[in-house]
Scaffold this motif. Sequence first.
Motif, PDB file in Angstrom:
ATOM      1  N   GLY A 267      49.300  15.060  65.642  1.00  8.31           N
ATOM      2  CA  GLY A 267      50.688  14.577  65.684  1.00  8.31           C
ATOM      3  C   GLY A 267      51.084  13.874  64.393  1.00  8.31           C
ATOM      4  N   HIS A 268      52.399  13.840  64.176  1.00  6.61           N
ATOM      5  CA  HIS A 268      52.927  13.262  62.933  1.00  6.61           C
ATOM      6  C   HIS A 268      52.657  11.762  62.794  1.00  6.61           C
ATOM      7  N   LEU A 269      52.672  11.061  63.950  1.00  3.41           N
ATOM      8  CA  LEU A 269      52.467   9.604  63.850  1.00  3.41           C
ATOM      9  C   LEU A 269      51.061   9.286  63.351  1.00  3.41           C
ATOM     10  N   THR A 270      50.090  10.061  63.824  1.00  2.00           N
ATOM     11  CA  THR A 270      48.722   9.877  63.335  1.00  2.00           C
ATOM     12  C   THR A 270      48.648  10.298  61.861  1.00  2.00           C
ATOM     13  N   GLY A 271      49.390  11.335  61.510  1.00  4.38           N
ATOM     14  CA  GLY A 271      49.467  11.738  60.094  1.00  4.38           C
ATOM     15  C   GLY A 271      49.986  10.590  59.239  1.00  4.38           C
ATOM     16  N   ASP A 272      51.019   9.904  59.761  1.00  2.00           N
ATOM     17  CA  ASP A 272      51.566   8.752  59.022  1.00  2.00           C
ATOM     18  C   ASP A 272      50.509   7.660  58.848  1.00  2.00           C
ATOM     19  N   LEU A 273      49.752   7.406  59.935  1.00  2.00           N
ATOM     20  CA  LEU A 273      48.688   6.384  59.861  1.00  2.00           C
ATOM     21  C   LEU A 273      47.681   6.744  58.780  1.00  2.00           C
ATOM     22  N   ALA A 274      47.375   8.043  58.707  1.00  3.11           N
ATOM     23  CA  ALA A 274      46.397   8.506  57.714  1.00  3.11           C
ATOM     24  C   ALA A 274      46.916   8.268  56.294  1.00  3.11           C
ATOM     25  N   LEU A 275      48.212   8.510  56.089  1.00  4.44           N
ATOM     26  CA  LEU A 275      48.784   8.288  54.751  1.00  4.44           C
ATOM     27  C   LEU A 275      48.692   6.807  54.365  1.00  4.44           C
ATOM     28  N   LYS A 276      48.975   5.942  55.352  1.00  5.88           N
ATOM     29  CA  LYS A 276      48.895   4.494  55.080  1.00  5.88           C
ATOM     30  C   LYS A 276      47.452   4.104  54.755  1.00  5.88           C
ATOM     31  N   ALA A 277      46.517   4.683  55.538  1.00  6.84           N
ATOM     32  CA  ALA A 277      45.103   4.342  55.348  1.00  6.84           C
ATOM     33  C   ALA A 277      44.625   4.789  53.960  1.00  6.84           C
ATOM     34  N   VAL A 278      45.125   5.917  53.494  1.00 11.94           N
ATOM     35  CA  VAL A 278      44.736   6.399  52.159  1.00 11.94           C
ATOM     36  C   VAL A 278      45.166   5.377  51.102  1.00 11.94           C
ATOM     37  N   VAL A 279      46.392   4.904  51.211  1.00 11.74           N
ATOM     38  CA  VAL A 279      46.887   3.916  50.235  1.00 11.74           C
ATOM     39  C   VAL A 279      46.039   2.646  50.298  1.00 11.74           C
ATOM     40  N   GLN A 280      45.722   2.216  51.530  1.00 15.27           N
ATOM     41  CA  GLN A 280      44.924   0.986  51.662  1.00 15.27           C
ATOM     42  C   GLN A 280      43.518   1.156  51.086  1.00 15.27           C
ATOM     43  N   SER A 281      43.006   2.384  51.142  1.00 15.62           N
ATOM     44  CA  SER A 281      41.649   2.578  50.619  1.00 15.62           C
ATOM     45  C   SER A 281      41.649   2.699  49.094  1.00 15.62           C
ATOM     46  N   ILE A 282      42.768   3.134  48.512  1.00 11.96           N
ATOM     47  CA  ILE A 282      42.808   3.286  47.041  1.00 11.96           C
ATOM     48  C   ILE A 282      43.124   1.953  46.357  1.00 11.96           C
ATOM     49  N   SER A 283      44.086   1.210  46.921  1.00  8.48           N
ATOM     50  CA  SER A 283      44.596  -0.003  46.250  1.00  8.48           C
ATOM     51  C   SER A 283      43.516  -0.956  45.730  1.00  8.48           C
ATOM     52  N   PRO A 284      42.489  -1.274  46.543  1.00 14.21           N
ATOM     53  CA  PRO A 284      41.505  -2.256  46.036  1.00 14.21           C
ATOM     54  C   PRO A 284      40.698  -1.759  44.844  1.00 14.21           C
ATOM     55  N   LEU A 285      40.741  -0.451  44.594  1.00 17.83           N
ATOM     56  CA  LEU A 285      39.945   0.084  43.482  1.00 17.83           C
ATOM     57  C   LEU A 285      40.682   0.003  42.142  1.00 17.83           C
ATOM     58  N   LEU A 286      41.931  -0.419  42.193  1.00 17.88           N
ATOM     59  CA  LEU A 286      42.744  -0.364  40.967  1.00 17.88           C
ATOM     60  C   LEU A 286      42.946  -1.734  40.327  1.00 17.88           C
ATOM     61  N   ARG A 287      43.237  -1.689  39.015  1.00 12.07           N
ATOM     62  CA  ARG A 287      43.575  -2.928  38.308  1.00 12.07           C
ATOM     63  C   ARG A 287      45.049  -3.249  38.566  1.00 12.07           C
ATOM     64  N   ARG A 288      45.411  -4.475  38.239  1.00 15.86           N
ATOM     65  CA  ARG A 288      46.794  -4.901  38.450  1.00 15.86           C
ATOM     66  C   ARG A 288      47.783  -4.059  37.630  1.00 15.86           C
ATOM     67  N   SER A 289      47.334  -3.623  36.472  1.00 11.43           N
ATOM     68  CA  SER A 289      48.235  -2.868  35.588  1.00 11.43           C
ATOM     69  C   SER A 289      48.350  -1.401  35.991  1.00 11.43           C
ATOM     70  N   ASP A 290      47.469  -0.927  36.881  1.00  9.32           N
ATOM     71  CA  ASP A 290      47.544   0.468  37.325  1.00  9.32           C
ATOM     72  C   ASP A 290      48.697   0.618  38.327  1.00  9.32           C
ATOM     73  N   VAL A 291      49.190   1.842  38.433  1.00 10.60           N
ATOM     74  CA  VAL A 291      50.296   2.075  39.373  1.00 10.60           C
ATOM     75  C   VAL A 291      49.913   3.179  40.349  1.00 10.60           C
ATOM     76  N   LEU A 292      49.906   2.837  41.628  1.00 15.55           N
ATOM     77  CA  LEU A 292      49.664   3.841  42.673  1.00 15.55           C
ATOM     78  C   LEU A 292      51.016   4.198  43.291  1.00 15.55           C
ATOM     79  N   ALA A 293      51.335   5.487  43.272  1.00 16.64           N
ATOM     80  CA  ALA A 293      52.634   5.899  43.812  1.00 16.64           C
ATOM     81  C   ALA A 293      52.469   7.095  44.740  1.00 16.64           C
ATOM     82  N   ARG A 294      53.378   7.156  45.714  1.00 14.56           N
ATOM     83  CA  ARG A 294      53.410   8.358  46.548  1.00 14.56           C
ATOM     84  C   ARG A 294      54.344   9.334  45.839  1.00 14.56           C
TER      85      ARG A 294
END
Length: 389
Positions: A267-294
């Motif tokens: 379902g799409h709602l679980t798909g949405d959760l997965a997209l959020k989880a991906v962002v949460q898993s990437i963010s801590p790996l980046l420096r403040r000056s890096d930019v993570l964008a969808r």
Amino acid sequence: MDNSKKSSAQLESPLANNAIGQDSNLNQLLQENRLLKTTLDEILTSAQQNQATQEKFYALELYFLESQSYTSLLDRILIDLPQRLRLVQVELFLLDSDQEIQRQMNEIYQDLDYPNLHYIDNRTKLEAYYTDGIKLNLSQDSTVIRRLFNHSATRSLSVAQLPLIRGHQLIGSLHLGSQDFNRFHAGLAVNFLQHLASIISVCIENCINQEKYVHLSLVDILTRAKNRRYFFQALAREIARASRSMSPISCLFIDIDHFKQINDQKGHLTGDLALKAVVQSISPLLRRSDVLARFGGEEFTVLLPECRSSTALEIAERIRENIQQMEIADHIGHLFSLTASLGVSTWNPQAQHLQSAEAIQNYLINTADKAVYAAKQAGRNCIKHLISA
Ligand SMILES: Nc1nc2c(ncn2[C@@H]2O[C@H](COP(=O)(O)OP(=O)(O)OP(=O)(O)O)[C@@H](O)[C@H]2O)c(=O)[nH]1
């Protein structure tokens, strides 16, 4: 003769009396005149002082109204105001019921640090600072002063407590502390301070709203990663910087594998959760000056300023591993995992000459895009780094 003398003295006497009378009248008039002049001088001096104070406050109000951002407003209130009004302490308390202001400002300004700014999470706590009703309060009482400055060691001997009100609701409280015992006392005219409080309240509300709208236009609402527009703005900025400093710049494209299946099966709602989880898993790996964008759909980009290709590859590998190791719960609590394919591109100004900023941008994006495609072709859940376009 005697008679004539007498009569002449008699004649002169009223005149002499008259002259004496006129002298004393004149003296009295002169005295009254001097008194009047002194009073007028005092009134004039006081009017001039009032005008100077009024002009100072007008200038101050204009200075607040000209604030372009939340941080410039806070700088003006918490750093400049003490200097301009000769205060030893200025503390600002802001109502932030759902921590929405803090969350938003932390997303915009990662390193916001104002020791004299306090967020209060409920209105009752904020109102508790006003024991005598919500109104401007001036005090020389040391107990009151300590309470208003959170019992911190305070050098203030008198305090002005300004309620910040918008739409008949208390949104904050500004506490001004002076080392002068006689600065803020019960008999002081408060209209200037009241006006200042109104202006500061409007400025705070405006700045927060303005930042919110700008922020919303640059952020992906679902994942809270930056959006494509922000990415392109940041890319242009970083390309200009890299061209000046002759430092490399890298770009990652991250595309979730078989995402359609996740949507279809869970379902799409679980798909949405997965997209959020991906962002949460990437963010801590980046420096403040890096930019993570969808970038769109299930595709993300990471801009890595001052990053050469070997480092970009290491970061890409950590991201790939993190995504693979994630366990996401679907709507009935079943855990599932996913993988992603990554493409890496690097522009090194020392090794590769490109004509324009636009050419550099196209090179970085097209190369990373092709690299992702190559990773998909290579079986997914892997990284490709294309050296040239
Ligand atoms: N849940 C959810 N799905 C989205 C969103 N945006 C895009 N998608 C879905 O992402 C899927 C992307 O599918 P495809 O482009 O076929 O790619 P894929 O299934 O990941 O396959 P590969 O990329 O080849 O591994 C589509 O089903 C879109 O509907 C979103 O915001 N939420």
